[in-house]
Design a protein around this motif. Structure first.
Motif, PDB file in Angstrom:
ATOM      1  N   UNK A 193     -31.921 -35.740  10.278  1.00 12.54           N
ATOM      2  CA  UNK A 193     -33.298 -34.735  10.497  1.00 12.54           C
ATOM      3  C   UNK A 193     -32.793 -34.167  11.638  1.00 12.54           C
ATOM      4  N   UNK A 194     -31.611 -34.110  12.419  1.00 13.51           N
ATOM      5  CA  UNK A 194     -30.908 -34.295  14.071  1.00 13.51           C
ATOM      6  C   UNK A 194     -30.846 -32.492  13.093  1.00 13.51           C
ATOM      7  N   UNK A 195     -29.515 -32.975  12.519  1.00 13.48           N
ATOM      8  CA  UNK A 195     -28.781 -31.586  11.702  1.00 13.48           C
ATOM      9  C   UNK A 195     -29.884 -30.809  11.452  1.00 13.48           C
ATOM     10  N   UNK A 226     -32.896 -30.175  12.256  1.00 11.32           N
ATOM     11  CA  UNK A 226     -33.084 -29.338  13.064  1.00 11.32           C
ATOM     12  C   UNK A 226     -31.875 -28.053  14.424  1.00 11.32           C
ATOM     13  N   UNK A 227     -31.026 -28.848  14.564  1.00 10.48           N
ATOM     14  CA  UNK A 227     -29.846 -28.130  14.867  1.00 10.48           C
ATOM     15  C   UNK A 227     -29.413 -26.740  14.540  1.00 10.48           C
ATOM     16  N   UNK A 228     -29.463 -26.904  13.172  1.00 12.01           N
ATOM     17  CA  UNK A 228     -29.565 -25.751  11.900  1.00 12.01           C
ATOM     18  C   UNK A 228     -30.591 -25.068  12.296  1.00 12.01           C
ATOM     19  N   UNK A 229     -31.425 -24.920  11.946  1.00 11.91           N
ATOM     20  CA  UNK A 229     -32.325 -24.599  11.440  1.00 11.91           C
ATOM     21  C   UNK A 229     -32.210 -23.885  13.106  1.00 11.91           C
ATOM     22  N   UNK A 230     -32.243 -23.893  14.422  1.00 11.48           N
ATOM     23  CA  UNK A 230     -32.414 -23.592  15.461  1.00 11.48           C
ATOM     24  C   UNK A 230     -30.690 -22.557  15.452  1.00 11.48           C
ATOM     25  N   UNK A 231     -29.891 -22.804  15.398  1.00  9.34           N
ATOM     26  CA  UNK A 231     -28.712 -22.229  15.313  1.00  9.34           C
ATOM     27  C   UNK A 231     -28.765 -20.917  15.012  1.00  9.34           C
ATOM     28  N   UNK A 260     -35.726 -33.983  18.772  1.00  9.40           N
ATOM     29  CA  UNK A 260     -34.970 -34.029  17.656  1.00  9.40           C
ATOM     30  C   UNK A 260     -33.818 -33.212  17.667  1.00  9.40           C
ATOM     31  N   UNK A 261     -32.851 -32.928  17.221  1.00 12.97           N
ATOM     32  CA  UNK A 261     -31.646 -31.892  17.233  1.00 12.97           C
ATOM     33  C   UNK A 261     -29.911 -32.605  17.360  1.00 12.97           C
ATOM     34  N   UNK A 303     -22.779 -37.132  17.231  1.00 14.02           N
ATOM     35  CA  UNK A 303     -22.963 -35.704  17.569  1.00 14.02           C
ATOM     36  C   UNK A 303     -22.195 -34.292  17.803  1.00 14.02           C
ATOM     37  N   UNK A 304     -21.098 -34.573  18.474  1.00 12.30           N
ATOM     38  CA  UNK A 304     -19.566 -33.631  18.587  1.00 12.30           C
ATOM     39  C   UNK A 304     -18.827 -33.697  17.346  1.00 12.30           C
TER      40      UNK A 304
END
Length: 270
Positions: free
Chosen positions: A74-76, A78-83, A220-221, A241-242
């Motif tokens: 879910x975090x991946x 969310x972050x992929x969508x934003x980036x 999330x993210x 995360x890193x």
């Protein structure tokens, strides 16, 4: 006594196709060796008594736990969508703006001061202003990522247009090509390597801005999860995360390299 000549068989010269085939295999082998060496050094450092440094095994276990409970996927996402949204919007605007600046002197004089001005301001410094003007939803997060990608890509595109060999342009004019044909057939192909480089730099800037962007009331993210882990001194989660950001960024960068090879097959390579 008669001397007998010894004939030495000629060593077959590798064909270009064979050399091209060896290149990727050798590169992959070196990449694997680098990863193994990195993991080995990490393991040694974690066992050397450095306070708080967790090892690869603990990180792998924590990563498996986060995958099992659905947190990491879910975090991946969310972050992929934003980036991806910020990067795509930034690049989509940067390329035409860069072409305008490079091709038209009037546009360059009007736009370049603003581009150079905002380049000196870190996108992270825009976050307080973005919160006040756009609220605490997804918009300010995507905006700061967009800004980071745009500023990197627009300068590279502009420089690519400015560095086009004037001899090619003059030769096209002599042959009767119109400005439109020159732009599409000469300037755009010659600028493509610069555009791809700008996109790669913009992609790195987008991921670099992500963590700070996800501090804006995110739920999330990967950046949000790392910030939460920091509060509880949860080093394995921070490492997960890193590593996730690094792997995703590397994969996207390799896709850009593949696109570069497809689009610039005419370019001579070493």
């Amino acid at each position: 006594m008669a001397m007998t000549a010894v004939t030495v068989p000629d060593t077959p010269t590798p064909t270009p196709r064979r050399r091209r085939a060896r290149g990727p295999v050798r590169g992959i082998a070196l990449n694997v060796i680098a990863v193994v060496l990195g993991l080995g050094i990490w393991t040694l450092l974690s066992r050397s008594g450095i306070q708080g440094l967790t090892g690869p095994v603990d990180v792998a276990v924590r990563g498996a736990e986060l995958i099992a409970d659905g947190t990491l996927p879910a975090d991946i996402l969310a972050s992929l969508r934003r980036v991806f949204t910020g990067f795509a919007l930034g690049t989509a605007l940067a390329v035409p703006v860069g072409f305008l600046m490079g091709w038209y002197g009037t546009a360059r004089g009007l736009i370049e001061p603003y581009v150079q001005f905002f380049r000196t301001i870190p996108p992270l410094a825009i976050i307080p202003l973005a919160i006040l003007l756009m609220g605490i939803g997804e918009t300010p997060k995507i905006f700061v990522i967009f800004l980071a990608a745009f500023l990197s890509s627009v300068v590279a595109t502009f420089q690519g247009v400015m560095d086009v060999d004037k001899t090619l342009i003059n030769a096209a004019r002599v042959l009767g090509a119109s400005d439109r044909v020159i732009f599409l057939k000469v300037v755009v192909p010659a600028s493509t390597p610069f555009i791809i480089v700008g996109m790669r730099i913009g992609l790195g800037a987008a991921w670099g801005t992500l963590v700070a962007a996800e501090l804006i009331a995110a739920q999330e993210g990967l950046g949000y999860r790392m910030q939460q882990a920091q509060l509880y001194y949860d080093l394995p989660t921070i490492f997960v995360g890193l590593i996730s950001i690094g792997v995703l960024g590397l994969a996207m960068d390799r896709l850009l390299l593949l696109a570069e090879r497809r689009l610039t097959g005419w370019q001579e390579r070493r």
